[in-house]
Enzyme design. Structure first.
Site, PDB file in Angstrom:
ATOM      1  N   GLN A  91      -4.575  -1.162   9.581  1.00 46.44           N
ATOM      2  CA  GLN A  91      -4.521  -2.515   9.021  1.00 46.44           C
ATOM      3  C   GLN A  91      -5.112  -3.518  10.017  1.00 46.44           C
ATOM      4  OE1 GLN A  91      -3.633  -3.107   5.883  1.00 46.44           O
ATOM      5  NE2 GLN A  91      -3.952  -5.299   6.049  1.00 46.44           N
ATOM      6  N   LYS A 107       0.833  -1.203   0.000  1.00 44.66           N
ATOM      7  CA  LYS A 107       0.000   0.000   0.000  1.00 44.66           C
ATOM      8  C   LYS A 107       0.869   1.254   0.000  1.00 44.66           C
ATOM      9  CE  LYS A 107      -3.864  -2.392   2.183  1.00 44.66           C
ATOM     10  NZ  LYS A 107      -4.684  -2.641   3.379  1.00 44.66           N
ATOM     11  N   ASP A 158     -10.747   3.044   4.098  1.00 44.05           N
ATOM     12  CA  ASP A 158     -11.145   1.643   3.893  1.00 44.05           C
ATOM     13  C   ASP A 158     -12.658   1.475   3.755  1.00 44.05           C
ATOM     14  OD1 ASP A 158      -9.175  -0.353   3.730  1.00 44.05           O
ATOM     15  OD2 ASP A 158      -8.632  -0.067   5.836  1.00 44.05           O
TER      16      ASP A 158
HETATM   17  N1  GUN Z   1      -6.940  -6.714   6.385  1.00 43.55           N
HETATM   18  C1  GUN Z   1      -7.281  -7.510   5.346  1.00 43.55           C
HETATM   19  N2  GUN Z   1      -7.793  -6.776   4.343  1.00 43.55           N
HETATM   20  C2  GUN Z   1      -7.789  -5.490   4.753  1.00 43.55           C
HETATM   21  C3  GUN Z   1      -8.181  -4.271   4.142  1.00 43.55           C
HETATM   22  O1  GUN Z   1      -8.675  -4.195   3.013  1.00 43.55           O
HETATM   23  N3  GUN Z   1      -7.988  -3.161   4.908  1.00 43.55           N
HETATM   24  C4  GUN Z   1      -7.463  -3.213   6.157  1.00 43.55           C
HETATM   25  N4  GUN Z   1      -7.333  -2.070   6.817  1.00 43.55           N
HETATM   26  N5  GUN Z   1      -7.099  -4.319   6.742  1.00 43.55           N
HETATM   27  C5  GUN Z   1      -7.254  -5.457   6.034  1.00 43.55           C
END
Ligand code: GUN
Length: 283
Positions: free
Chosen positions: A97, A53, A120
């Protein structure tokens, strides 16, 4: 043989447009759009996702603010950091995350992020917005799935879409977005009886089960679009929730793992961040 839906290529073309948008933002407002990425502890999968990311932000012209907190960080201190990021004018999007360590309440943490900065789309306000069909930030993986399906040129309206998985991150919001595209949607999960009877009637099959190669060829309707959300490890090798070798003989279109849904999730995160940056200036 199924046509491969190339998530990497689709991502690359969307990211070109996003890079121009990011540049336009920077020229207009004198700073880059900014995304804060918060990771707590050392979950091995999270390490990889967060690295990807941050790298994607750098390549697209979005400024990233990385916060790597120790696994024993207190909930209170994490909430204080979120308050600070909520008030930071350089930060347009915030991402925490998941999963978080067990001593921290995911619910509390996600609720603390200002909905306008929720990159998100996990905040209850955005989750509610998706349910009601209001303008809101959409979760990245489901939003990417819709783009992947649309890239085939096959119309979604009126089709039977079967989503296997009911998580708050993928299954539930994906069902809502497919419904908004006028699909007839069925949500299946680990307690569904005779799962194959549903998957076999799916024109669009979204597999978000979390079990490697779980969806076999004989569970797929000939000519279906198959979207594989799985990221499973098998002997150190990445594999999806769909048995690709079997499925590609039956489906009309299929996403590979890796190179399907994964890159699109990151692309939608960049899109959410840049849109959020413009929105907070133009509202
Ligand atoms: N953990 C697994 N997928 C995601 C996601 O799309 N965003 C976040 N913040 N954590 C995750």
């Amino acid at each position: 043989m199924a046509e491969i839906i190339d998530g990497k290529a689709l991502s690359a073309s969307i990211r070109e447009d996003l890079a121009s948008e990011a540049k336009r933002y920077e020229e207009k407002y004198g700073r880059k759009a900014g995304l804060a990425v918060v990771k707590v502890g050392h979950d091995p999968a999270s390490e990889v996702y967060v690295r990807n990311k941050i790298a994607a932000c750098d390549r697209t012209g979005v400024r990233s603010f990385a916060y790597e907190l120790p696994g024993d960080e207190s909930e209170e201190r994490l909430l204080t950091l979120i308050d600070k990021l909520n008030d930071d004018p350089e930060v347009d999007g915030i991402l925490v995350q998941l999963p978080l360590p067990a001593h921290i309440s995911e619910k509390k943490v996600l609720a603390r992020i200002r909905p306008e900065k929720d990159a998100d789309g996990f905040h209850v306000v955005n989750a509610g917005g998706i349910m009601l069909g209001l303008p809101c930030t959409k979760p990245c993986t489901p939003a990417g799935i819709i783009e992947l399906i649309k890239s085939t040129g096959v119309s979604i309206a009126g089709k039977h879409a079967v989503v296997v998985g009911r998580s708050n991150i993928v299954g539930k919001p994906c069902a809502m977005l497919l419904l908004a595209e006028n699909a007839t949607v069925t949500v299946c999960h680990s307690r569904t009886l005779d799962l194959a009877s549903y998957t076999r009637s799916a024109d669009i099959l979204v597999a978000a089960v979390g079990i490697g190669r779980f969806i076999k060829g004989d569970m797929i309707k000939p000519g279906a679009i198959v979207i594989d959300v799985g990221m499973n490890r098998d002997d150190g090798k990445l594999c999806g929730d769909v048995d690709f070798r079997e499925a590609e003989k039956v489906a009309a279109y299929i996403t590979p793992v890796p190179g399907g849904v994964g890159p699109m999730t990151v692309t939608m995160l960049l899109k959410n961040t840049i849109e959020s940056a413009f929105r907070c200036r133009e509202d």
